[in-house]
Design a protein around this motif. Sequence first.
Motif, PDB file in Angstrom:
ATOM      1  N   CYS A 172     -10.572   6.539   7.388  1.00 26.07           N
ATOM      2  CA  CYS A 172     -11.449   6.217   6.257  1.00 26.07           C
ATOM      3  C   CYS A 172     -10.791   6.620   4.939  1.00 26.07           C
ATOM      4  O   CYS A 172     -10.885   5.897   3.943  1.00 26.07           O
ATOM      5  CB  CYS A 172     -12.791   6.935   6.404  1.00 26.07           C
ATOM      6  SG  CYS A 172     -13.854   6.309   7.716  1.00 26.07           S
ATOM      7  N   CYS A 195     -14.120  -3.917   6.143  1.00 24.07           N
ATOM      8  CA  CYS A 195     -15.159  -3.448   5.222  1.00 24.07           C
ATOM      9  C   CYS A 195     -15.287  -4.374   4.014  1.00 24.07           C
ATOM     10  O   CYS A 195     -16.392  -4.623   3.518  1.00 24.07           O
ATOM     11  CB  CYS A 195     -14.860  -2.028   4.764  1.00 24.07           C
ATOM     12  SG  CYS A 195     -15.068  -0.779   6.061  1.00 24.07           S
ATOM     13  N   GLY A 196     -14.136  -4.895   3.549  1.00 23.10           N
ATOM     14  CA  GLY A 196     -14.174  -5.826   2.432  1.00 23.10           C
ATOM     15  C   GLY A 196     -14.960  -7.081   2.776  1.00 23.10           C
ATOM     16  O   GLY A 196     -15.748  -7.586   1.968  1.00 23.10           O
ATOM     17  N   ILE A 251     -17.127   4.006   2.025  1.00 20.19           N
ATOM     18  CA  ILE A 251     -16.171   4.424   3.059  1.00 20.19           C
ATOM     19  C   ILE A 251     -15.816   5.894   2.876  1.00 20.19           C
ATOM     20  O   ILE A 251     -15.740   6.657   3.847  1.00 20.19           O
ATOM     21  CB  ILE A 251     -14.892   3.564   3.009  1.00 20.19           C
ATOM     22  CG1 ILE A 251     -15.219   2.091   3.245  1.00 20.19           C
ATOM     23  CG2 ILE A 251     -13.887   4.044   4.046  1.00 20.19           C
ATOM     24  CD1 ILE A 251     -14.023   1.165   3.077  1.00 20.19           C
ATOM     25  N   GLN A 296      -7.082   1.897  -0.159  1.00 18.53           N
ATOM     26  CA  GLN A 296      -6.500   0.565  -0.013  1.00 18.53           C
ATOM     27  C   GLN A 296      -7.494  -0.515  -0.424  1.00 18.53           C
ATOM     28  O   GLN A 296      -7.134  -1.472  -1.120  1.00 18.53           O
ATOM     29  CB  GLN A 296      -6.044   0.364   1.435  1.00 18.53           C
ATOM     30  CG  GLN A 296      -4.867   1.266   1.804  1.00 18.53           C
ATOM     31  CD  GLN A 296      -4.354   1.020   3.211  1.00 18.53           C
ATOM     32  OE1 GLN A 296      -3.562   0.135   3.455  1.00 18.53           O
ATOM     33  NE2 GLN A 296      -4.828   1.833   4.148  1.00 18.53           N
ATOM     34  N   LEU A 297      -8.756  -0.359  -0.031  1.00 18.10           N
ATOM     35  CA  LEU A 297      -9.771  -1.336  -0.418  1.00 18.10           C
ATOM     36  C   LEU A 297     -10.010  -1.307  -1.927  1.00 18.10           C
ATOM     37  O   LEU A 297     -10.189  -2.370  -2.551  1.00 18.10           O
ATOM     38  CB  LEU A 297     -11.079  -1.055   0.327  1.00 18.10           C
ATOM     39  CG  LEU A 297     -12.219  -2.044   0.045  1.00 18.10           C
ATOM     40  CD1 LEU A 297     -11.824  -3.458   0.456  1.00 18.10           C
ATOM     41  CD2 LEU A 297     -13.491  -1.613   0.789  1.00 18.10           C
ATOM     42  N   ALA A 338     -10.024  -1.409   6.032  1.00 16.18           N
ATOM     43  CA  ALA A 338     -10.338  -1.830   4.666  1.00 16.18           C
ATOM     44  C   ALA A 338     -10.662  -3.319   4.607  1.00 16.18           C
ATOM     45  O   ALA A 338     -11.601  -3.738   3.913  1.00 16.18           O
ATOM     46  CB  ALA A 338      -9.160  -1.506   3.744  1.00 16.18           C
ATOM     47  N   ALA A 371      -8.384   3.977   4.213  1.00 10.95           N
ATOM     48  CA  ALA A 371      -9.008   2.678   3.951  1.00 10.95           C
ATOM     49  C   ALA A 371      -9.657   2.595   2.583  1.00 10.95           C
ATOM     50  O   ALA A 371      -9.590   1.553   1.920  1.00 10.95           O
ATOM     51  CB  ALA A 371     -10.041   2.366   5.032  1.00 10.95           C
ATOM     52  N   ASP A 372     -10.290   3.685   2.130  1.00 11.12           N
ATOM     53  CA  ASP A 372     -11.023   3.593   0.863  1.00 11.12           C
ATOM     54  C   ASP A 372     -10.099   3.306  -0.316  1.00 11.12           C
ATOM     55  O   ASP A 372     -10.391   2.465  -1.165  1.00 11.12           O
ATOM     56  CB  ASP A 372     -11.863   4.854   0.618  1.00 11.12           C
ATOM     57  CG  ASP A 372     -11.033   6.138   0.575  1.00 11.12           C
ATOM     58  OD1 ASP A 372      -9.799   6.080   0.607  1.00 11.12           O
ATOM     59  OD2 ASP A 372     -11.650   7.223   0.534  1.00 11.12           O
ATOM     60  N   LEU A 426      -5.667  -0.028   6.733  1.00 14.28           N
ATOM     61  CA  LEU A 426      -5.715  -1.344   6.090  1.00 14.28           C
ATOM     62  C   LEU A 426      -6.617  -2.291   6.860  1.00 14.28           C
ATOM     63  O   LEU A 426      -7.402  -3.036   6.258  1.00 14.28           O
ATOM     64  CB  LEU A 426      -4.305  -1.925   5.978  1.00 14.28           C
ATOM     65  CG  LEU A 426      -4.211  -3.332   5.369  1.00 14.28           C
ATOM     66  CD1 LEU A 426      -4.827  -3.379   3.971  1.00 14.28           C
ATOM     67  CD2 LEU A 426      -2.762  -3.810   5.330  1.00 14.28           C
ATOM     68  N   PRO A 432     -15.583   0.862  -1.452  1.00 13.73           N
ATOM     69  CA  PRO A 432     -14.685   1.988  -1.175  1.00 13.73           C
ATOM     70  C   PRO A 432     -15.404   3.334  -1.199  1.00 13.73           C
ATOM     71  O   PRO A 432     -15.123   4.208  -0.374  1.00 13.73           O
ATOM     72  CB  PRO A 432     -13.650   1.893  -2.300  1.00 13.73           C
ATOM     73  CG  PRO A 432     -13.645   0.449  -2.690  1.00 13.73           C
ATOM     74  CD  PRO A 432     -15.054  -0.010  -2.531  1.00 13.73           C
ATOM     75  N   SER A 436       0.808  -1.220   0.000  1.00 18.89           N
ATOM     76  CA  SER A 436       0.000   0.000   0.000  1.00 18.89           C
ATOM     77  C   SER A 436       0.841   1.270   0.000  1.00 18.89           C
ATOM     78  O   SER A 436       0.327   2.353  -0.254  1.00 18.89           O
ATOM     79  CB  SER A 436      -0.939   0.017   1.213  1.00 18.89           C
ATOM     80  OG  SER A 436      -0.215   0.241   2.418  1.00 18.89           O
TER      81      SER A 436
END
Length: 312
Positions: free
Chosen positions: A89, A43-44, A53, A95-96, A40, A92-93, A37, A50, A17
């Motif tokens: 967030c 959430c995944g 998020i 990365q996801l 992410a 995370a968005d 991460l 994404p 990442s």
Amino acid sequence: MHSIMVEKSYAQLLKASFKSGETEEWLDIYFTRPIGLALALVCGRLGITPNAITLAGIAIGALAGWMFHYSDLYHNGCGVVLLMLANFCDSADGQLARLTNQKTLLGRMLDGFASDVWFFSIYVALVFRLWHEPMPLFGVAWQGWGFVLCAVAGFLCHATQCALADYYRNIHLWFLKGDSGSELDSYSKEQQIYDSLVPEGWSFARLYHYFYKGYCKKQERLTPRFQAFFQRYRAAEDVPPAVSRQFLDGSRPLMPLTNILTHNTRAFALFVAALVNIPWLYPLFEIVVLQPLYYYMRWKHEHMCETLRTQI
């Protein structure tokens, strides 16, 4: 769960990442990115997209900004926590999206919009907070002068600092990794894309490229000597390898400044100013501390580019 999220370990995903060790800030490496991460991955597994998020981060960041309108420790503490959560967030968005191959134009548009919403909310909140606060040395309320202070800090300083810092990092990544490792774009390219889109009606694509081409134009207008150097660099048939090495050697010491001029340092300054209840310190910090660093960074980069241009 996407296969790449299953096949790789957490440490491998975290390492992947990072764009490069040279352009990453230590706080992001050891704190923001690991938490982002983990968020992410959760959430995944829950099927959260994404873009969802990102929208959540925008709402949380806007709410965080309004918390700084209050002068009590409780609301300001909530603002600190909420802004940190919004930043998780924001990590995370992206990365996801990369892990699950869910990159979209809308997602890129929302991601660029997020921090603008956060800090717009913060500056508006500070204007309201300062309105009836006494101005140091003068003994009268800030009122409209608080608006002037925040407008100068936000529109003239903050926006320009972030635009140039983002540009310099992408330039560095381009020389380090090439097109695949950088998001270095140009006004001419974005204008061509915008012109190629169907002009009738409204679309996210036209809206995005309209504003993004203006953003690129601003970056290029701030860097005339880099533009001259880069144009000659890309047009030359045989560029001496030493030129690329010298560029990276000169650009590398500026990467910590690009980090200072983006999120973490100014967020910390905001937290301190709010928690000690001297809210005007934050916009003053933007103007008195960060703006001179911006001028220094720009001067060093432009001077380097002018020197290297003569070697091609």
